[in-house]
Write a protein that holds these residues in place. Structure first.
Motif, PDB file in Angstrom:
ATOM      1  N   THR A 225       0.851  -1.192   0.000  1.00 27.17           N
ATOM      2  CA  THR A 225       0.000   0.000   0.000  1.00 27.17           C
ATOM      3  C   THR A 225       0.887   1.242   0.000  1.00 27.17           C
ATOM      4  O   THR A 225       1.830   1.331   0.789  1.00 27.17           O
ATOM      5  CB  THR A 225      -0.901   0.037   1.247  1.00 27.17           C
ATOM      6  OG1 THR A 225      -1.762  -1.099   1.248  1.00 27.17           O
ATOM      7  CG2 THR A 225      -1.739   1.311   1.286  1.00 27.17           C
ATOM      8  N   GLU A 226       0.602   2.189  -0.876  1.00 24.54           N
ATOM      9  CA  GLU A 226       1.285   3.482  -0.821  1.00 24.54           C
ATOM     10  C   GLU A 226       0.440   4.460  -0.030  1.00 24.54           C
ATOM     11  O   GLU A 226      -0.789   4.513  -0.199  1.00 24.54           O
ATOM     12  CB  GLU A 226       1.566   4.043  -2.209  1.00 24.54           C
ATOM     13  CG  GLU A 226       2.319   5.368  -2.141  1.00 24.54           C
ATOM     14  CD  GLU A 226       2.835   5.863  -3.478  1.00 24.54           C
ATOM     15  OE1 GLU A 226       3.556   6.896  -3.491  1.00 24.54           O
ATOM     16  OE2 GLU A 226       2.524   5.227  -4.510  1.00 24.54           O
ATOM     17  N   VAL A 227       1.101   5.227   0.835  1.00 23.77           N
ATOM     18  CA  VAL A 227       0.428   6.187   1.706  1.00 23.77           C
ATOM     19  C   VAL A 227       0.782   7.591   1.234  1.00 23.77           C
ATOM     20  O   VAL A 227       1.954   7.969   1.215  1.00 23.77           O
ATOM     21  CB  VAL A 227       0.870   6.008   3.176  1.00 23.77           C
ATOM     22  CG1 VAL A 227       0.125   6.975   4.069  1.00 23.77           C
ATOM     23  CG2 VAL A 227       0.660   4.565   3.625  1.00 23.77           C
ATOM     24  N   ILE A 228      -0.234   8.345   0.856  1.00 21.55           N
ATOM     25  CA  ILE A 228      -0.041   9.733   0.422  1.00 21.55           C
ATOM     26  C   ILE A 228      -0.897  10.615   1.313  1.00 21.55           C
ATOM     27  O   ILE A 228      -2.126  10.517   1.304  1.00 21.55           O
ATOM     28  CB  ILE A 228      -0.436   9.920  -1.051  1.00 21.55           C
ATOM     29  CG1 ILE A 228       0.346   8.953  -1.950  1.00 21.55           C
ATOM     30  CG2 ILE A 228      -0.212  11.371  -1.484  1.00 21.55           C
ATOM     31  CD1 ILE A 228      -0.128   8.937  -3.382  1.00 21.55           C
ATOM     32  N   THR A 229      -0.254  11.469   2.108  1.00 22.51           N
ATOM     33  CA  THR A 229      -0.993  12.295   3.058  1.00 22.51           C
ATOM     34  C   THR A 229      -0.764  13.772   2.803  1.00 22.51           C
ATOM     35  O   THR A 229       0.301  14.189   2.333  1.00 22.51           O
ATOM     36  CB  THR A 229      -0.609  11.962   4.511  1.00 22.51           C
ATOM     37  OG1 THR A 229      -1.349  12.805   5.398  1.00 22.51           O
ATOM     38  CG2 THR A 229       0.881  12.164   4.756  1.00 22.51           C
ATOM     39  N   THR A 245      -5.713  11.415   4.026  1.00 24.04           N
ATOM     40  CA  THR A 245      -4.733  10.482   3.472  1.00 24.04           C
ATOM     41  C   THR A 245      -5.337   9.678   2.335  1.00 24.04           C
ATOM     42  O   THR A 245      -6.499   9.260   2.398  1.00 24.04           O
ATOM     43  CB  THR A 245      -4.227   9.526   4.563  1.00 24.04           C
ATOM     44  OG1 THR A 245      -3.612  10.287   5.604  1.00 24.04           O
ATOM     45  CG2 THR A 245      -3.199   8.550   4.012  1.00 24.04           C
ATOM     46  N   GLN A 246      -4.538   9.473   1.308  1.00 14.73           N
ATOM     47  CA  GLN A 246      -4.914   8.586   0.212  1.00 14.73           C
ATOM     48  C   GLN A 246      -4.080   7.316   0.319  1.00 14.73           C
ATOM     49  O   GLN A 246      -2.854   7.381   0.474  1.00 14.73           O
ATOM     50  CB  GLN A 246      -4.660   9.272  -1.129  1.00 14.73           C
ATOM     51  CG  GLN A 246      -5.106   8.452  -2.334  1.00 14.73           C
ATOM     52  CD  GLN A 246      -4.811   9.154  -3.649  1.00 14.73           C
ATOM     53  OE1 GLN A 246      -4.176  10.206  -3.671  1.00 14.73           O
ATOM     54  NE2 GLN A 246      -5.252   8.568  -4.748  1.00 14.73           N
ATOM     55  N   GLN A 305     -10.899  -0.490   6.688  1.00 19.85           N
ATOM     56  CA  GLN A 305     -10.060   0.453   5.954  1.00 19.85           C
ATOM     57  C   GLN A 305      -8.570   0.279   6.247  1.00 19.85           C
ATOM     58  O   GLN A 305      -7.735   0.960   5.642  1.00 19.85           O
ATOM     59  CB  GLN A 305     -10.470   1.895   6.294  1.00 19.85           C
ATOM     60  CG  GLN A 305     -11.865   2.281   5.848  1.00 19.85           C
ATOM     61  CD  GLN A 305     -12.955   1.705   6.747  1.00 19.85           C
ATOM     62  OE1 GLN A 305     -12.769   1.603   7.954  1.00 19.85           O
ATOM     63  NE2 GLN A 305     -14.079   1.326   6.150  1.00 19.85           N
ATOM     64  N   SER A 306      -8.211  -0.595   7.170  1.00 16.04           N
ATOM     65  CA  SER A 306      -6.808  -0.759   7.549  1.00 16.04           C
ATOM     66  C   SER A 306      -6.001  -1.370   6.406  1.00 16.04           C
ATOM     67  O   SER A 306      -6.541  -1.994   5.489  1.00 16.04           O
ATOM     68  CB  SER A 306      -6.690  -1.648   8.798  1.00 16.04           C
ATOM     69  OG  SER A 306      -7.292  -1.034   9.920  1.00 16.04           O
TER      70      SER A 306
END
Length: 335
Positions: A225-229, A245-246, A305-306
Motif C-alpha cells: 500500500t502506498e500512503v499519500i498524506t 490520506t490517500q 479500511q486498515s
C-alpha cells in the motif's frame, strides 16, 4: 466440535480504542461455523467477557479460563488484537506461554524487541539492500541534554518519536533548532514503553506499508500500500481523520521494486523470528530509490479500511479466509 477462540481486545494504552474497532471487525469476519468466538476485553483493572444478555463475566487469570453459568470455558487459541501494551510488547505473549495457550501473534521476545525501534534497527542492520536512517536513541537519564546530543549527531529536518509504541503518537517533524527541545519532551511524555525517545534523520520519498504472514506453503507477502498524506507525515490524525490520506493498494511499483520489497519484507520477518501477520513500513527515497525501513507492527490494525484488510482483498482473498489461515498456522506451530 468447534474451536473456542478468545479474541482478545482492549489494552492499557491510548491505542485501546483502536483495538476495540479492530477486534469488532475481526469478530465479524471469523467463520462462526468453525469457531466459537469470545470477545475478551483486557483493561488495567479487569479482564472480562460480556455475554449476550449483558452480564459481565471475569476471566480467571490463573489459567485464562472463563467461568460462566456454572461451566468453565477453556480456549483453544487466543487471537490477539490488542494494539500497544500488553498485547504488542510481549507481556501478554509471555503470559500465554506460561499457561500453555497458543496465540496468533509473534512470540514474547520478538514482540518486546520490535516495540523498541532502536533495538529493532540494530538487529536488522546488515540485511542486503535494506537502508536504515541515521538515528539517535535517547534515554531518560539524558533528557536534560537531549537536544544538544541530537544536534551533534543529526542534521535537520528530523523525526522525533517515542522509542516504544506506535509511530503516530507523540511524533514530531522538526525543521528548526528552536522546535527540537519541545518535540523531545513531547515524545518522552508520550512514551509508554521504557521512557526512551528515538530521533531519526529525515528521508524524502514515497511511503509504503507491506503485510506478510506465514502460510502452510511458506511466507506470503501481501500487495503493498502506498500512503499519500496532505499532512507533514502519517500521524494519528492522518491515520484516523477521513480525507487527510490517500491509500493506494496495490501500490504503483515497478516489477523490480515489487521483487525487491518482497525480498526485504521476507528477510525482516526471518531476521526478527516473526510469527503470524506483521506489517512493515518503508520509505522509497527520492532520486536513489533505496528502501529505508521505518518500523514493524506485530499487531496491525484490522478495520475494513486498515492496510492489511486492503491488501488481503487486493491479493484475491477474503478476510474470513485470511484470519482462518492465521488461526490454523498458530495451532499447527504447537502441534
Amino acid at each position: 466440535m468447534k474451536l473456542k477462540i478468545a479474541l482478545v481486545t482492549g489494552g492499557y494504552t491510548a491505542e485501546a480504542e483502536i483495538s476495540l474497532k479492530s477486534s469488532e471487525f475481526v469478530y465479524q469476519q471469523l467463520d462462526k461455523s468453525k469457531y466459537d468466538v469470545y470477545l475478551i476485553t483486557i483493561t488495567a483493572t479487569s479482564w472480562f467477557f460480556v455475554a449476550d444478555n449483558g452480564v459481565k463475566h471475569a476471566i480467571n487469570r490463573e489459567d485464562f479460563t472463563l467461568p460462566m453459568d456454572g461451566n468453565v470455558v477453556r480456549f483453544d487459541l487466543a487471537f490477539i488484537m490488542v494494539h500497544g501494551s500488553p498485547g504488542e510488547d510481549g507481556r501478554l505473549q509471555g503470559y500465554f506461554d506460561m499457561i500453555g495457550l497458543p496465540y496468533t501473534s509473534c512470540d514474547a521476545l520478538t514482540s518486546a524487541l520490535t516495540m523498541n525501534k532502536a533495538y529493532t534497527k540494530a538487529v536488522l542492520a546488515g540485511i542486503p539492500d535494506l537502508y536504515l536512517a541515521k538515528s539517535v536513541q535517547l534515554f531518560e537519564s539524558q533528557r536534560g541534554e537531549a537536544a544538544d546530543i541530537v544536534l551533534r549527531e543529526l542534521a535537520l529536518p528530523c523525526f522525533v518519536k517515542p522509542n516504544g509504541g506506535g509511530s503516530s503518537i507523540g511524533m514530531t517533524k522538526v525543521k528548526a533548532e528552536t522546535e527540537l527541545a519541545e518535540a523531545i519532551e513531547k515524545a518522552f511524555n508520550a512514551a509508554n514503553t521504557g521512557r526512551q525517545v528515538i530521533v531519526e534523520a529525515f528521508v524524502e520519498g514515497r511511503e509504503f506499508s507491506v503485510g506478510i504472514y506465514r502460510r502452510a506453503d511458506g511466507l506470503f507477502v501481501l500487495p503493498a500500500t502506498e500512503v499519500i498524506t496532505e499532512r507533514e507525515f502519517f500521524d494519528f490524525e492522518a491515520k484516523y481523520v477521513a480525507g487527510l490520506t490517500q491509500e493506494i493498494t496495490p501500490a504503483a511499483l515497478s516489477a523490480e521494486q515489487r521483487d525487491r520489497i518482497e525480498r526485504l519484507v521476507k528477510a525482516i520477518y526471518i531476521r526478527l523470528n516473526c510469527r503470524g501477520m506483521v506489517r512493515v513500513d518503508f520509505f522509497l527515497e527520492k532520486d536513489t530509490e533505496r528502501f529505508f525501513f521505518i518500523e514493524i507492527n506485530t499487531v496491525p490494525g484490522q478495520t475494513a479500511q486498515s492496510f492489511i484488510p486492503q491488501q488481503v482483498r487486493a491479493a484475491g482473498m477474503t478476510e474470513t479466509e485470511f484470519y482462518g489461515e492465521l488461526i490454523e498456522q498458530a495451532l499447527t506451530a504447537v502441534r
